[in-house]
Motif scaffolding. Structure first.
Motif, PDB file in Angstrom:
ATOM      1  N   PHE A 185       0.827  -1.205   0.000  1.00 25.30           N
ATOM      2  CA  PHE A 185       0.000   0.000   0.000  1.00 25.30           C
ATOM      3  C   PHE A 185       0.865   1.260   0.000  1.00 25.30           C
ATOM      4  CE2 PHE A 185      -1.962   3.377   2.564  1.00 25.30           C
ATOM      5  CZ  PHE A 185      -3.051   3.686   1.749  1.00 25.30           C
ATOM      6  N   LEU A 186       1.887   1.289   0.843  1.00 25.51           N
ATOM      7  CA  LEU A 186       2.751   2.466   0.931  1.00 25.51           C
ATOM      8  C   LEU A 186       3.544   2.659  -0.363  1.00 25.51           C
ATOM      9  CD1 LEU A 186       3.976   2.175   4.623  1.00 25.51           C
ATOM     10  CD2 LEU A 186       2.321   3.795   3.668  1.00 25.51           C
ATOM     11  N   ARG A 187       3.940   1.577  -1.033  1.00 19.63           N
ATOM     12  CA  ARG A 187       4.628   1.698  -2.309  1.00 19.63           C
ATOM     13  C   ARG A 187       3.701   2.314  -3.370  1.00 19.63           C
ATOM     14  NH1 ARG A 187       5.877  -3.831  -2.746  1.00 19.63           N
ATOM     15  NH2 ARG A 187       6.954  -4.202  -0.817  1.00 19.63           N
ATOM     16  N   GLN A 188       2.431   1.914  -3.359  1.00 20.70           N
ATOM     17  CA  GLN A 188       1.499   2.433  -4.356  1.00 20.70           C
ATOM     18  C   GLN A 188       1.139   3.888  -4.086  1.00 20.70           C
ATOM     19  OE1 GLN A 188      -1.830  -0.202  -4.495  1.00 20.70           O
ATOM     20  NE2 GLN A 188      -0.621  -1.924  -5.279  1.00 20.70           N
ATOM     21  N   VAL A 189       1.101   4.275  -2.808  1.00 24.00           N
ATOM     22  CA  VAL A 189       0.760   5.652  -2.448  1.00 24.00           C
ATOM     23  C   VAL A 189       1.924   6.579  -2.780  1.00 24.00           C
ATOM     24  CG1 VAL A 189       0.295   7.191  -0.502  1.00 24.00           C
ATOM     25  CG2 VAL A 189      -0.922   5.050  -0.697  1.00 24.00           C
ATOM     26  N   GLY A 190       3.154   6.139  -2.464  1.00 26.43           N
ATOM     27  CA  GLY A 190       4.324   7.004  -2.599  1.00 26.43           C
ATOM     28  C   GLY A 190       4.924   7.043  -3.913  1.00 26.43           C
TER      29      GLY A 190
END
Length: 68
Positions: free
Chosen positions: A63-68
Motif C-alpha cells: 500500500f505504501l509503495r502504491q501511495v508514494g
C-alpha cells in the motif's frame, strides 16, 4: 535529576482495578494449559498468527509503495 525521571524502563504500578489483572491471569493460564496439553496444535496456531502478521506487513508495504 530525580530517580523516577532517570529510569528508562517503565515499571508496573501496583494500583488499578482487579478485573483486568484477573482477565490477564486467566488468559495467560489458558495459553499455558493449551501449550502443555496440546503442543502441536499450539505450534500450528502460533505459526498461523505469525504468517498472518507477515501478510499484514506485506500488505501495508504494498500500500505504501502504491501511495508514494
Amino acid at each position: 535529576m530525580s530517580k523516577k525521571a532517570s529510569s528508562m524502563i517503565p515499571m508496573p504500578t501496583s494500583g488499578g482495578s482487579v478485573l483486568p489483572k484477573l482477565i490477564g491471569g486467566a488468559v495467560l493460564l489458558a495459553l499455558l494449559v493449551v501449550v502443555v496439553k496440546h503442543p502441536a496444535d499450539a505450534a500450528h496456531w502460533a505459526k498461523a498468527v505469525i504468517d498472518a502478521g507477515g501478510e499484514v506487513i506485506d500488505g501495508l508495504a504494498s500500500f505504501l509503495r502504491q501511495v508514494g
